[in-house]
Design an enzyme around this catalytic site. Structure first.
Site, PDB file in Angstrom:
ATOM      1  N   GLU A  14       0.779  -1.353   0.113  1.00 32.00           N
ATOM      2  CA  GLU A  14       0.003  -0.123  -0.034  1.00 32.00           C
ATOM      3  C   GLU A  14       1.013   1.275  -0.051  1.00 32.00           C
ATOM      4  OE1 GLU A  14      -3.842  -0.823   2.602  1.00 32.00           O
ATOM      5  OE2 GLU A  14      -2.253  -2.093   3.051  1.00 32.00           O
ATOM      6  N   SER A 150      -6.542  -2.778   2.325  1.00 29.59           N
ATOM      7  CA  SER A 150      -6.905  -2.320   1.010  1.00 29.59           C
ATOM      8  C   SER A 150      -7.460  -3.722   0.264  1.00 29.59           C
ATOM      9  CB  SER A 150      -5.856  -1.810   0.521  1.00 29.59           C
ATOM     10  OG  SER A 150      -5.404  -0.889   0.795  1.00 29.59           O
ATOM     11  N   TYR A 221      -9.996   3.166  -3.992  1.00 29.10           N
ATOM     12  CA  TYR A 221      -9.123   4.492  -4.236  1.00 29.10           C
ATOM     13  C   TYR A 221      -9.436   5.267  -5.196  1.00 29.10           C
ATOM     14  CZ  TYR A 221      -6.923   2.541  -0.213  1.00 29.10           C
ATOM     15  OH  TYR A 221      -6.661   2.193   1.082  1.00 29.10           O
ATOM     16  N   ARG A 260     -10.811   3.389  11.761  1.00 27.79           N
ATOM     17  CA  ARG A 260     -11.957   3.171  10.987  1.00 27.79           C
ATOM     18  C   ARG A 260     -12.529   1.932  11.339  1.00 27.79           C
ATOM     19  NH1 ARG A 260     -10.850   3.234   5.480  1.00 27.79           N
ATOM     20  NH2 ARG A 260     -11.583   0.753   5.213  1.00 27.79           N
ATOM     21  N   ASP A 262     -14.986  -1.302   9.847  1.00 25.02           N
ATOM     22  CA  ASP A 262     -15.867  -1.714   8.668  1.00 25.02           C
ATOM     23  C   ASP A 262     -16.764  -2.417   9.048  1.00 25.02           C
ATOM     24  OD1 ASP A 262     -14.429   0.247   7.060  1.00 25.02           O
ATOM     25  OD2 ASP A 262     -13.049  -1.424   6.326  1.00 25.02           O
ATOM     26  N   GLU A 276     -13.845  -5.657  10.106  1.00 22.98           N
ATOM     27  CA  GLU A 276     -12.510  -5.353  10.430  1.00 22.98           C
ATOM     28  C   GLU A 276     -12.328  -3.980  10.865  1.00 22.98           C
ATOM     29  OE1 GLU A 276     -10.947  -5.498   5.905  1.00 22.98           O
ATOM     30  OE2 GLU A 276      -9.562  -4.222   7.133  1.00 22.98           O
ATOM     31  N   ASN A 278      -9.256  -0.754  10.779  1.00 20.10           N
ATOM     32  CA  ASN A 278      -8.299  -0.287  10.473  1.00 20.10           C
ATOM     33  C   ASN A 278      -7.518   0.904  11.474  1.00 20.10           C
ATOM     34  OD1 ASN A 278      -8.438  -1.248   7.383  1.00 20.10           O
ATOM     35  ND2 ASN A 278     -10.393  -0.418   8.076  1.00 20.10           N
ATOM     36  N   GLY A 282      -7.136   5.038   5.304  1.00 18.27           N
ATOM     37  CA  GLY A 282      -6.449   6.096   4.335  1.00 18.27           C
ATOM     38  C   GLY A 282      -6.998   7.272   4.666  1.00 18.27           C
TER      39      GLY A 282
END
Lengths: 322, 481
Positions: A14, A150, A221, A260, A262, A276, A278, A282
């Site tokens: 990433e 990602s 993205y 974050r 999800d 999950e 993060n 991003g």
């Protein structure tokens, strides 16, 4: 004026996304008149930190090394305060298996799963257990590498015949994979941001893939392949439950600063479940956390400033406590 | 608790004082996105491209590039020629030039094309900024959104973004070891005809195909130009590698067979001199050429005059074929090194093409291996290749990869292939464990073939293939895009 090292790039898959996150953070910091040092994380990281002596490091790394606690350990060692979660929370978030165990142990909903190391298949005959697993999880089974951001390496295996290739693909990214029950429903991202009154959930972003494709790396993205709706069009009760669940997950995993979470809003039960978390989501122009912050009236610059203050406050608290 | 559930306008309220210049917010991005042309939706910075960025790390042995070896050209030669250009033609070399390019350079190109048996009138030439610009200009000239382009499957990965930018509907024709399958081409043309659609052009790399490594047979060349004439279709012949032949007899380019009636020819100095010069050319039927010229005026007015004078000087002072001789020797050794390494390290179910020239080998692994994922694994072992999907617009190519044998030295080639072999074998073994099947055993003796024939190494015949020598490319299903 604070001397801020922005850590970005690195060697993970990433890298490019991280460079975009880092560039945006740097730009914001410069506008805030901070003294900004850009560090592309590599073998000279410790040396660069010693040379530049930043007051604080903004970690804009994604994936291996940056999001898995490695860089955070180094920053602690060198004694540079840094943004977002500490090593243990990073490790838990980066490893979906650890994260899901932690969530399940805490009684939080996450789709059923089974995890295996490559050794389990090669030396312990775990392949023999696949039929039983498939029976328990139903098809399609989702196959994921334990530690890859990602959505790289995530596959949906619609039948038993497709499971082995999906597992092989997932092992391209990590030595541990998980097989997870597929949840159909709406995909929600709940960003959490710390503040003076503790962590709070930001408005929910819903990712709606165009053309029916599932939410993949490309879509995540790029403008145009997925529609993002913020705040998500949900009833008040669902919104509250999803935000509360994200906050619970944030706390259980021990996150700090921001993260974050999800979720899937299960079509069958109407309840959210955690896919999950993060630890360093991003921060690019198309990323979800900045969109959510903005929907809450928090500009990117204000977000960056707050996260820096939190990093310095944590160190101050630790110093006082010690 | 939640901070706020109400979205506000483009987020100024939460800003710290003195933050008036903060601009790049998500809503700003949405604002830009609203201004983007529809064709940009097809332009993507893909995960694969992000991954490819990591291949540039110094510790990575990259077999991914399309690079020739530029160390063969002696630096003192470059310096001497550059100095001469600066001394003799400084004012002209620093000036704009004609859009179609300098006459003296066209004379050089006539010589290069003659080397491959093409008789071209300098008036039919347009000098471009690399061969890539020809693809762009041809699309610009011929393609409206939704128009059909026929291309080989796989096709040159660098053409994919160009086709996408012009919103072309690219239909890929399968190949075997004799190049594009003309029967499949005709079937497709008939089908399109029934649908009332006429393809704007057929894009082909007939000689030492990038990435497939195969060469179109003479019979198919004749047939292709015949079809083009019968159906009044243009063919874009992309020929960067024709002069990089390491064995076998040269075949006439399509342009030579058709004499420039329906064939648009694309040539380049990139592989016979230097890609850094960014000089290529096209020879095209005059009405097409005129439009290409107008298109080029809009794109860049003219290609670098300085670079053009450099090439003119190079042709005047040196025998341009000397470098070719050296390149052929170098690449032949490297190609053979790669062949040997592939035979030693890839598992039995793999196969690869055996190009008689050019820069690339196309290797195909067992169908359960996904080379895009494999690249992630390979990068951990510091080796890179181009995943096959980059050569398709429809998601095919998942178990293939393009390997460049020209850009790195023999030691790195051997080591690179060894590393790729290691990770592939690891995945083959894992798959066997998962499915409870034994990996295929090595066949006793592989028959050596020469020229552009792919080498078949599979033990069991693949039921999806019609013949043992057909490249393993899945057929397009009806209605599939």
């Amino acid at each position: 004026m604070t001397r801020v090292a922005v850590l970005a790039g690195g060697q993970s898959l990433e890298r490019q996304v991280s460079l975009r996150s880092g560039a945006r953070v740097r730009e914001a910091l410069e506008r805030l008149d901070h003294d900004v040092i850009a560090i592309d994380v590599g073998p000279d990281l410790v040396q660069r930190l010693h040379e530049t002596r930043p007051d604080v490091a903004f970690v804009a790394l994604h994936g291996r090394d940056g999001e898995d606690g490695t860089v955070q350990e180094i920053l602690e060692l060198v004694g540079v305060p840094y943004t977002a979660s500490g090593p243990s929370a990073c490790m838990r978030c980066m490893d979906k298996v650890l994260a899901k165990h932690a969530l399940r142990d805490a009684g939080l909903p996450t789709p059923d799963f089974y995890a295996f190391s490559q050794t389990a298949f090669e030396s312990l005959g775990a392949a023999q257990a696949l039929p039983a697993i498939e029976e328990r999880l139903d098809f399609p089974v989702v196959v994921k590498p334990a530690a890859q951001g990602s959505a790289l390496g995530i596959r949906f295996a619609p039948t038993a015949a497709e499971v082995p290739a999906a597992i092989v693909a997932a092992f391209s990214y990590d030595t541990k994979v998980l097989l997870e029950r597929h949840v159909t429903g709406r995909e929600l991202a709940v960003s959490v941001l710390d503040g003076p009154d503790g962590p709070a959930a930001l408005p929910i972003v819903e990712a709606i893939p165009r053309g029916g494709d599932h939410y993949d790396f490309e879509a995540r993205y790029e403008i145009g392949s997925t529609d993002f709706v913020c705040p998500a069009d949900l009833d008040a009760g669902t919104t509250t439950r999803a935000q509360a669940l994200a906050l619970d997950a944030y706390r259980v995993l021990g996150c700090y600063g921001f993260a974050r979470v999800d979720l899937m809003l299960d079509e069958q039960t109407g309840e959210p479940t955690v896919l999950e978390a993060n630890a360093i989501p991003g921060l690019t122009e198309t990323s979800l956390l900045p969109q959510a912050a903005e929907a809450a009236g928090i500009s990117f610059a204000a977000f960056v400033e707050r996260v820096l203050d939190l990093a310095l406050a944590r160190t101050a608290a630790e110093t006082n406590a010690g | 608790m939640t901070i706020d559930e109400t979205p506000r306008g483009p987020g100024r309220s939460g800003e710290t004082p003195g933050m008036g210049r903060s601009r790049t917010t998500a809503s700003d991005l949405e604002r830009y996105a609203g201004l983007f042309a529809r064709r940009t939706q097809g332009m993507k910075s893909s995960a694969m491209r992000d991954m490819m960025a990591i291949t540039a790390r110094p510790e990575v042995i990259s077999l991914a590039g399309g690079l020739p070896d530029t160390t063969t050209f002696p630096a003192e030669d470059v310096a001497a020629l550059m100095a001469r250009v600066a001394a003799d033609a400084s004012a002209r070399a620093l000036q704009y030039g004609p859009t179609e390019g300098l006459d003296e350079l066209k004379a050089c190109i006539v010589r290069v094309m003659a080397e491959e048996g093409m008789d071209v009138d300098a008036e039919d030439l347009l000098i471009t900024t690399g061969g890539q610009q020809v693809i762009d200009l041809v699309c610009k000239t011929l393609v409206d959104p939704g128009d059909v382009i026929l291309a080989e499957g796989p096709t040159y990965p660098g053409a994919v973004p160009t086709f996408s930018a012009y919103e072309a509907d690219v239909v890929q024709i399968e190949m075997d070891d004799d190049g594009m399958r003309i029967d499949a081409l005709e079937e497709t043309l008939d089908r399109l005809d029934r649908e009332g659609r006429t393809p704007k052009f057929i894009y082909t790399v007939p000689t030492f195909h990038n990435p497939a490594g195969v060469t179109m047979s003479l019979e198919r060349r004749h047939r292709l130009v015949q079809i083009a004439a019968e159906r009044e279709l243009l063919v874009l012949e992309d020929n960067p590698y024709g002069l990089l032949r390491y064995e076998g007899e040269p075949l006439p380019p399509l342009y030579a067979l058709d004499r420039g009636e329906y064939v648009i020819y694309l040539g380049t100095f990139s592989k016979i001199l230097s890609p850094g010069l960014r000089l290529g050319w096209t020879a095209a039927p005059r009405p097409v050429l005129d439009k290409l010229n107008l298109g080029k005026q809009g794109s860049d007015l003219c290609s670098s005059t300085f670079a053009q004078y450099f090439v003119i000087e190079y042709f005047a002072q040196r025998d341009w074929r000397d470098l070719l001789v050296r390149l052929r020797e170098l690449y032949l050794r490297r190609r053979d090194t790669m062949f040997d390494a592939l035979a030693e390290h890839l598992p039995d179910e793999s196969r690869w093409t055996r190009p008689g020239g050019g820069l690339f080998v196309w290797a195909t692994l067992p169908e359960y291996i996904d080379t895009s994922d494999l690249l992630a694994r390979a990068l951990r072992d510091h080796v890179a290749f181009v995943p096959g999907r980059a050569a398709f617009l429809d998601g095919r190519g998942g178990s293939s990869m393009r390997l460049n044998f020209a850009g790195v030295g023999e030691d790195d080639l051997r080591e690179g292939i060894r590393r790729i072999g290691k990770v592939v074998r690891e995945q083959v073994r894992l798959y066997s464990t998962l499915t409870g099947t034994a990996p295929a055993t090595k066949r006793a003796a592989d028959t050596e073939r020469t020229g552009s024939q792919p080498r078949e190494r599979a033990d069991a015949p693949d039921p999806t293939e019609s013949g043992a020598r057909v490249l393993p490319l899945r057929r397009r299903a009806a209605g599939e895009r």
